[in-house]
Design an enzyme around this catalytic site. Structure first.
Site, PDB file in Angstrom:
ATOM      1  N   GLY A  50       0.799  -1.215   0.000  1.00 19.63           N
ATOM      2  CA  GLY A  50       0.000   0.000   0.000  1.00 19.63           C
ATOM      3  C   GLY A  50       0.830   1.262   0.000  1.00 19.63           C
ATOM      4  O   GLY A  50       0.280   2.365   0.011  1.00 19.63           O
ATOM      5  N   CYS A  51       2.144   1.131  -0.017  1.00 15.34           N
ATOM      6  CA  CYS A  51       3.030   2.294  -0.062  1.00 15.34           C
ATOM      7  C   CYS A  51       3.549   2.459  -1.489  1.00 15.34           C
ATOM      8  O   CYS A  51       3.929   1.474  -2.127  1.00 15.34           O
ATOM      9  CB  CYS A  51       4.212   2.106   0.883  1.00 15.34           C
ATOM     10  SG  CYS A  51       3.752   1.982   2.624  1.00 15.34           S
ATOM     11  N   ALA A  52       3.571   3.681  -1.970  1.00 18.05           N
ATOM     12  CA  ALA A  52       4.089   3.943  -3.312  1.00 18.05           C
ATOM     13  C   ALA A  52       5.591   3.687  -3.355  1.00 18.05           C
ATOM     14  O   ALA A  52       6.119   3.162  -4.333  1.00 18.05           O
ATOM     15  CB  ALA A  52       3.776   5.368  -3.739  1.00 18.05           C
TER      16      ALA A  52
END
Length: 138
Positions: A50-52
């Site tokens: 969920g982290c870029a």
């Protein structure tokens, strides 16, 4: 030091920073000081989804406390990690689950200045810490 005391210290620290640029620079400094994980700890198993940017998080539960260590390939995210590690590491899982980090991050002027991608990544890191605290509390 309790999680509430750590939060008060963080509030005090950020109260001296007059604008987002100063907070941004401070986050960069915090990120640069965040110790890296060992190479074998940066794996798919420890990656925060969920982290870029790439974020890896390792938690250990021992003696009634959760130790949190994490690393990112992005400097601002590293600063956010440093704040979360400072706040949560060494705390009892029940205290972690009770504490509202979103409110603290709003109070110190960090949340509102993040891009949507960074906000999503921050939320993913908090979800991961809470999930690991929940497992440790069980």
């Amino acid at each position: 030091m309790s999680i509430e005391t750590k939060a008060a210290d963080i509030r005090e620290e950020f109260s001296w920073l007059e604008d987002w640029e100063a907070r941004y620079a401070h986050l960069i400094d915090l990120g640069k000081a965040n110790p890296p994980l060992a190479p074998d700890e940066r794996s798919e198993e420890t990656r925060v989804r969920g982290c870029a940017s790439q974020v890896w998080m390792v938690t250990d539960a021992a003696n009634g406390a959760l130790t949190v260590r994490a690393e990112s390939d992005a400097i601002i995210v590293s600063g956010l990690i440093a704040l979360l590690v400072r706040l949560y590491s060494g705390e009892p899982p029940a205290d972690i689950l009770r504490f509202d980090a979103h409110t603290l991050l709003d109070e110190i002027g960090v949340s509102g200045a993040l891009t949507a991608q960074r906000s999503n990544g921050l939320a993913s890191m908090l979800v991961r810490i809470r999930a690991d605290a929940q497992l440790a509390a069980a």
